[in-house]
Design an enzyme around this catalytic site. Sequence first.
Site, PDB file in Angstrom:
ATOM      1  CG  ASP A 139     -23.533  48.374  45.755  1.00  0.00           C
ATOM      2  OD1 ASP A 139     -23.688  47.246  46.239  1.00  0.00           O
ATOM      3  OD2 ASP A 139     -22.697  49.186  46.185  1.00  0.00           O
TER       4      ASP A 139
ATOM      5  CG  HIS B 294     -22.520  49.359  55.930  1.00  0.00           C
ATOM      6  ND1 HIS B 294     -21.289  49.962  56.100  1.00  0.00           N
ATOM      7  CD2 HIS B 294     -23.063  49.950  54.825  1.00  0.00           C
ATOM      8  CE1 HIS B 294     -21.090  50.862  55.160  1.00  0.00           C
ATOM      9  NE2 HIS B 294     -22.151  50.886  54.372  1.00  0.00           N
TER      10      HIS B 294
ATOM     11  CD  GLU C 196     -19.216  50.311  50.255  1.00  0.00           C
ATOM     12  OE1 GLU C 196     -19.954  49.713  49.449  1.00  0.00           O
ATOM     13  OE2 GLU C 196     -19.519  51.398  50.781  1.00  0.00           O
TER      14      GLU C 196
ATOM     15  CD  GLU D  88     -21.063  46.050  48.132  1.00  0.00           C
ATOM     16  OE1 GLU D  88     -21.995  45.620  47.412  1.00  0.00           O
ATOM     17  OE2 GLU D  88     -20.752  47.255  48.196  1.00  0.00           O
TER      18      GLU D  88
ATOM     19  CG  ASP E 207     -19.223  49.585  45.692  1.00  0.00           C
ATOM     20  OD1 ASP E 207     -18.905  49.947  44.549  1.00  0.00           O
ATOM     21  OD2 ASP E 207     -20.026  50.214  46.409  1.00  0.00           O
TER      22      ASP E 207
ATOM     23  NE  ARG F  57     -16.565  54.642  52.165  1.00  0.00           N
ATOM     24  CZ  ARG F  57     -17.582  53.846  51.902  1.00  0.00           C
ATOM     25  NH1 ARG F  57     -18.616  54.298  51.217  1.00  0.00           N
ATOM     26  NH2 ARG F  57     -17.565  52.593  52.306  1.00  0.00           N
TER      27      ARG F  57
ATOM     28  CD  GLN G 174     -20.108  57.065  49.078  1.00  0.00           C
ATOM     29  OE1 GLN G 174     -19.019  56.568  49.343  1.00  0.00           O
ATOM     30  NE2 GLN G 174     -21.247  56.524  49.464  1.00  0.00           N
TER      31      GLN G 174
ATOM     32  CE  LYS H 101     -20.285  53.738  47.113  1.00  0.00           C
ATOM     33  NZ  LYS H 101     -19.961  52.575  47.956  1.00  0.00           N
TER      34      LYS H 101
ATOM     35  CB  THR I  30     -17.089  47.446  40.958  1.00  0.00           C
ATOM     36  OG1 THR I  30     -17.652  48.734  41.232  1.00  0.00           O
ATOM     37  CG2 THR I  30     -17.745  46.408  41.851  1.00  0.00           C
TER      38      THR I  30
ATOM     39  CD  GLU J  92     -19.370  49.761  58.769  1.00  0.00           C
ATOM     40  OE1 GLU J  92     -19.844  49.241  59.790  1.00  0.00           O
ATOM     41  OE2 GLU J  92     -19.431  49.235  57.635  1.00  0.00           O
TER      42      GLU J  92
END
Length: 425
Positions: free
Chosen positions: A129, A136, A201, A203, A235, A239, A242, A255, A259, A365
């Site tokens: 990844d 971002h 996420e 992606e 993904d 948080r 993480q 993580k 996925t 975000e």
Amino acid sequence: MGSWIEVKDSSDFSLQNLPYGVFSTNGTDARIGVAIGDWVLDLKVLAEGGAFDDLEFDLETLKNTTLNAYAGLEKKVHQKVRQRLQKLLEKDTQLGHVLKENKPLHDKAFFPQSGVNMHLPMKIGNYTDFFVGLHHAKTVNTSLISASINQICPCFYNLPIAYNGRASSVVVSGTPFHRPRGQFPVDGEVISGPCRKLDIEVEFAAFIGRGNELGSPIDVNHAEDHIFGFVLLNDWSARDIQMYEATLMGPFNGKSFCTTISPWVVPLEALEPFRVAPKETPRKLPEYLTEKREKSAYDIPIRATLELNSEKYRVADCSTSNVIFSFAQMIAHHTSGGCPLRTGDLIATGTLSGPTREEAGCLLEQTRGGKEPFEMVAEDSSKGSVQRAFCEDNDTIIFAAHAKSNDGLGNVGFGTCQGKVLPAI
């Protein structure tokens, strides 16, 4: 490029697309197919029926339960097969005797998409990844972590940053998963329990076709020859777990739990109309990352949607163009130290946020780290809206990309990239 198979104007599976997938029906083994309109065309049946006999490649690669063996063939083989499929399916085909007018083969080869089960298209040995999304990086490192853009690590602009993810937890769209558990701080005390800040996420990802030998870097200007095709990728990120664990070594349990990828692998040729240059940044790249091709990225819109109680709410609108490095540059850097890539390896971009809050590709975000819940408006405006700081149990998140070409070649899509959050075990 019209087809004798009905392809609605709204369909993402035109003759311009012809993505590969692995499907099964009730009581049958998984096998390789391509999507056309509302149908799946069984390539095993075509191979056994002689449709590719004159193309001089190992037909057994189309009779497997994953795409790996076929993806590992030379790029020219994939191009020949794609061209043959387009010739077989085009409206005024001169090969009607092979499929269109061959009723026994025709009846065996087509399955309605609504009646098939989709599987992981490839056996994934490794998953990398990257972190190449410009907006971002700016938002996470300025608004959420530091007060100055100068806090972004200088290497972000000079090389494609990445971490090695967990291939065993990559799942196909539609697979639910349980909220992960882990350690994280709450009010100054470290606790152990279900994640409280579960995130998404948005992606984009590439599957590797042909790999490289240990110690043999891949040239950036030949790197696209090693890409088999592309998928959408979510993904999922815990948080709180993480942020606590990644201070010293990088992501691990935050993580590794799930996925999600879309089921259809879209070939490079299908995305040619959507090429753009990566975002410009003030830098001077070393020779091994300097591309001759200017338009080496893609501009494909991806919408993220929350589905709850049969209603859909808009989460974000992102674009695959929000990158400062191309897949060719990611591959060149990945192998620059001698790392061998293998058929089926998955390479992802990192979060593809745009410059506005509505284009943020993750809730971290959008909600300023969970401090400002984000209002998600229903697609049917009469249904109102919902607020989220992070994902809640029983939320279903759906990514979809609908690329419409301006030259009339037809729409391109990937199918949905969808996952549902189940309560923690």
